[in-house]
Every structure is written in C-alpha cells, then in structure tokens.
Design a protein around this motif. Sequence first.
Motif, PDB file in Angstrom:
ATOM      1  N   LYS A 201       1.124  10.237   7.235  1.00 45.93           N
ATOM      2  CA  LYS A 201      -0.330  10.288   7.083  1.00 45.93           C
ATOM      3  C   LYS A 201      -0.741  10.295   5.618  1.00 45.93           C
ATOM      4  CE  LYS A 201      -1.362  12.402  11.563  1.00 45.93           C
ATOM      5  NZ  LYS A 201      -1.969  13.551  12.285  1.00 45.93           N
ATOM      6  N   LYS A 202       0.032  10.976   4.773  1.00 46.68           N
ATOM      7  CA  LYS A 202      -0.275  10.986   3.343  1.00 46.68           C
ATOM      8  C   LYS A 202      -0.106   9.603   2.732  1.00 46.68           C
ATOM      9  CE  LYS A 202       0.484  15.822   2.089  1.00 46.68           C
ATOM     10  NZ  LYS A 202       1.157  16.760   1.174  1.00 46.68           N
ATOM     11  N   LEU A 203       0.773   8.796   3.346  1.00 41.58           N
ATOM     12  CA  LEU A 203       0.999   7.440   2.866  1.00 41.58           C
ATOM     13  C   LEU A 203      -0.026   6.451   3.423  1.00 41.58           C
ATOM     14  CD1 LEU A 203       4.896   7.276   3.028  1.00 41.58           C
ATOM     15  CD2 LEU A 203       3.479   7.306   0.968  1.00 41.58           C
ATOM     16  N   GLY A 204      -0.959   6.967   4.231  1.00 47.69           N
ATOM     17  CA  GLY A 204      -2.042   6.126   4.723  1.00 47.69           C
ATOM     18  C   GLY A 204      -1.874   5.599   6.132  1.00 47.69           C
ATOM     19  N   TYR A 205      -0.865   6.082   6.862  1.00 51.98           N
ATOM     20  CA  TYR A 205      -0.646   5.627   8.229  1.00 51.98           C
ATOM     21  C   TYR A 205      -1.174   6.669   9.212  1.00 51.98           C
ATOM     22  CZ  TYR A 205       2.622   2.524   5.816  1.00 51.98           C
ATOM     23  OH  TYR A 205       3.186   1.610   4.964  1.00 51.98           O
TER      24      TYR A 205
ATOM     25  N   SER B 206       0.826  -1.213   0.000  1.00 50.93           N
ATOM     26  CA  SER B 206       0.000   0.000   0.000  1.00 50.93           C
ATOM     27  C   SER B 206       0.856   1.256   0.000  1.00 50.93           C
ATOM     28  CB  SER B 206      -0.940   0.005   1.204  1.00 50.93           C
ATOM     29  OG  SER B 206      -0.206  -0.028   2.415  1.00 50.93           O
ATOM     30  N   CYS B 207       1.974   1.202   0.703  1.00 52.76           N
ATOM     31  CA  CYS B 207       2.859   2.363   0.775  1.00 52.76           C
ATOM     32  C   CYS B 207       3.479   2.654  -0.590  1.00 52.76           C
ATOM     33  CB  CYS B 207       3.946   2.125   1.821  1.00 52.76           C
ATOM     34  SG  CYS B 207       5.023   3.548   2.088  1.00 52.76           S
TER      35      CYS B 207
ATOM     36  N   GLU C 201       3.219   3.692  13.110  1.00 59.47           N
ATOM     37  CA  GLU C 201       2.495   2.723  12.283  1.00 59.47           C
ATOM     38  C   GLU C 201       3.267   2.438  10.993  1.00 59.47           C
ATOM     39  OE1 GLU C 201       0.088   4.205  15.309  1.00 59.47           O
ATOM     40  OE2 GLU C 201       1.074   5.388  13.734  1.00 59.47           O
ATOM     41  N   LEU C 202       3.877   3.468  10.441  1.00 57.77           N
ATOM     42  CA  LEU C 202       4.711   3.273   9.249  1.00 57.77           C
ATOM     43  C   LEU C 202       5.870   2.337   9.558  1.00 57.77           C
ATOM     44  CD1 LEU C 202       5.902   5.933   6.707  1.00 57.77           C
ATOM     45  CD2 LEU C 202       7.579   4.450   7.797  1.00 57.77           C
ATOM     46  N   LYS C 203       6.527   2.548  10.688  1.00 57.43           N
ATOM     47  CA  LYS C 203       7.656   1.701  11.082  1.00 57.43           C
ATOM     48  C   LYS C 203       7.241   0.241  11.243  1.00 57.43           C
ATOM     49  CE  LYS C 203      10.450   2.800  14.299  1.00 57.43           C
ATOM     50  NZ  LYS C 203      11.049   3.271  15.563  1.00 57.43           N
ATOM     51  N   ARG C 204       6.112   0.012  11.864  1.00 54.12           N
ATOM     52  CA  ARG C 204       5.647  -1.362  12.070  1.00 54.12           C
ATOM     53  C   ARG C 204       5.366  -2.060  10.741  1.00 54.12           C
ATOM     54  NH1 ARG C 204       3.122   0.762  16.830  1.00 54.12           N
ATOM     55  NH2 ARG C 204       1.188   1.256  15.711  1.00 54.12           N
ATOM     56  N   ASP C 205       4.774  -1.316   9.811  1.00 58.43           N
ATOM     57  CA  ASP C 205       4.474  -1.893   8.500  1.00 58.43           C
ATOM     58  C   ASP C 205       5.769  -2.265   7.763  1.00 58.43           C
ATOM     59  OD1 ASP C 205       2.845  -2.766   6.459  1.00 58.43           O
ATOM     60  OD2 ASP C 205       2.641  -0.798   5.525  1.00 58.43           O
ATOM     61  N   PHE C 206       6.760  -1.371   7.827  1.00 57.83           N
ATOM     62  CA  PHE C 206       8.033  -1.633   7.161  1.00 57.83           C
ATOM     63  C   PHE C 206       8.778  -2.778   7.845  1.00 57.83           C
ATOM     64  CE2 PHE C 206       7.127   1.968   4.725  1.00 57.83           C
ATOM     65  CZ  PHE C 206       8.103   2.162   3.755  1.00 57.83           C
ATOM     66  N   ALA C 207       8.671  -2.874   9.153  1.00 55.98           N
ATOM     67  CA  ALA C 207       9.335  -3.958   9.881  1.00 55.98           C
ATOM     68  C   ALA C 207       8.745  -5.302   9.499  1.00 55.98           C
ATOM     69  CB  ALA C 207       9.214  -3.733  11.389  1.00 55.98           C
ATOM     70  N   ALA C 208       7.415  -5.375   9.408  1.00 55.23           N
ATOM     71  CA  ALA C 208       6.753  -6.627   9.042  1.00 55.23           C
ATOM     72  C   ALA C 208       7.125  -7.040   7.631  1.00 55.23           C
ATOM     73  CB  ALA C 208       5.237  -6.470   9.162  1.00 55.23           C
ATOM     74  N   TYR C 209       7.214  -6.061   6.750  1.00 53.52           N
ATOM     75  CA  TYR C 209       7.556  -6.368   5.355  1.00 53.52           C
ATOM     76  C   TYR C 209       9.005  -6.830   5.238  1.00 53.52           C
ATOM     77  CZ  TYR C 209       8.133  -5.879   0.335  1.00 53.52           C
ATOM     78  OH  TYR C 209       8.399  -6.129  -0.986  1.00 53.52           O
ATOM     79  N   GLU C 210       9.906  -6.162   5.959  1.00 52.93           N
ATOM     80  CA  GLU C 210      11.329  -6.517   5.886  1.00 52.93           C
ATOM     81  C   GLU C 210      11.582  -7.909   6.439  1.00 52.93           C
ATOM     82  OE1 GLU C 210      15.639  -4.914   7.583  1.00 52.93           O
ATOM     83  OE2 GLU C 210      13.930  -3.556   7.486  1.00 52.93           O
TER      84      GLU C 210
END
Length: 290
Positions: free
Chosen positions: A67-71, A13-14, A76-85
Amino acid sequence: MSMEMQLEHMPHSCALQMQAMYTTLKKAEKKAADYLINHAKGVNRLSIQEFALEAGCSEATVVRLSKKLGYEGFPELKRDFAAYENSSEIHEYGNILDNDAPLDVMRKVFEASVQGLVDTLNMLDHDSYTRALQSLIGSQRILFCGLGDAGAVAMEAHLRFLRIGVMSLHSADPDTQLILASQLQKHDTVVAISHSGRSRQIMDVVKVAKDRGATVILLTNFPVSPLSKKSDIILQTAVFSKNITGEIMSKRITALCIIESLYINFMLHAKGSFAETLRVANETIAINKL
C-alpha cells in the motif's frame, strides 16, 4: 547488487516510490522492501505467504508495504511486476515498441520527458531544495561538477551563475575538478551532478571538497547511492529508465530545470544586485551574434 542497481528491475511508479520512502520504512517493512528489491524478477510467482516467509516478515507487513508503494494490496503489486517482467522492449524507453510508427516514437519521447519533470516536481523534497538555495546564496564560490552528459548540465549551470558575476567554477577535466575542489573553503559549495550517484571521479571531487569544509549538493536520481552518503543536501530527480546508466534525455532535462529554478531564485533573492552585471554580460557577448 546495490539497491540503486536493482531498482531498474521494478515498474516505474514502484521504483520512484521506493526511492522516495525507503529510508523512512520501519525495520520489518525494510525487510520486505529489501527482499522485493533483490528479488524483483521473481516476486510475481510468489504467494503472499511465500514472500513473507522468504523476507522474514509478517503477511501484514507485506500488505502494508504494498500500500505504501501505491498498490491496493499484494495481488496488485504482483500483477504490475508480472507485466513489467514480461515486457520485451530492448531500448531505454520502456513504453516504445519496435513496431511503433515514427510519430508515435516522437510523442513517447516527449511524454517521457514531461513525465520525468512532473514526477521530479512532485517528489522533490522542499526542505532539501530550500537548504540548497540557502547554501548557494551564502557561498563565496560555487563549483559545478559532472562527467559526460552530466558535465553538460554542470557547464550550463556554471555559465548561468558566471554570467551574473558569481564566483562560479567548472572544468570538464577530472584532474582540474580535483584541483578546484582542493581550493574550496568552509563557505563554498559544490554542486555535483550524477544520475546514478556512482561516478567514481565525482566521488573523488566530493571527498576533497568535504575535507576542505565545503557544502556538497548532489543532483541524482538515486538517493541511496555512494555519492548520496557523502553529500550534505540531496536534490532527487525522478526519471525512469530501464537501465541505471540509460542515456535518456529526460534525466538531464530534469536536472537542468532544478538548476534553472535555483538560479532564478538566487537572482530574486539578490533583488536586482546582479542586474547590471547581467546586462553588461549580455551586451558583451552580443558581438558574437549576427
């Protein structure tokens, strides 16, 4: 490394949001976005203060970009990137696991195509689509070009328009594509298909067509790419794969649907003037059917 190559390291999504809005960001936000793109693999280990310092922007800018990226915010952005990595899939479908049952794999492949279509429909710029349709309607000749599996989409588009009597051009051979492009004029259109927007041979075709005064429509997943810079109208698909060159079917299905919708709109605008040509063509090729 270019932006379009780095987007593969970002969550689905990002990456889609970044592609859609990057050119609209303010100067400070672009600094934050550029840092995020170029350091996607390590962003989950940074505090907001460290991120802002490294990016050369304020913490408020980091929050605004998040926030513009949807977080909801930077955490929340960090958690999403951590899960993906930390994901360990080794194939192009990020949600398919090595221990998935065959029927689960089948379902996820279908879902990826459906998601690509939904994301593309939601992201496709309406003004660009309208301009593309108008360009096709006003064209004397239309050249469809693409290589590899993108060439299959170009061929399908060519056959669609050829069947109704439009002066449609196509070749799978790069040299012939260049020859066809060299014969185009001001009121002609090139429809170039390149998922990555980085095909060298298609770039050559586009340059020749532009020099001849033709309009260039590009179907691509990456609006910030070398081909995008040379195109007049960009129709963006929104298909996610773990690798920019990933061979997943959904990236062609979305392009085909865009082509199909343009073809139907083209026919509707003609108000039946191609009906007889289409009928004769259908009757003629019916001899190949058993």
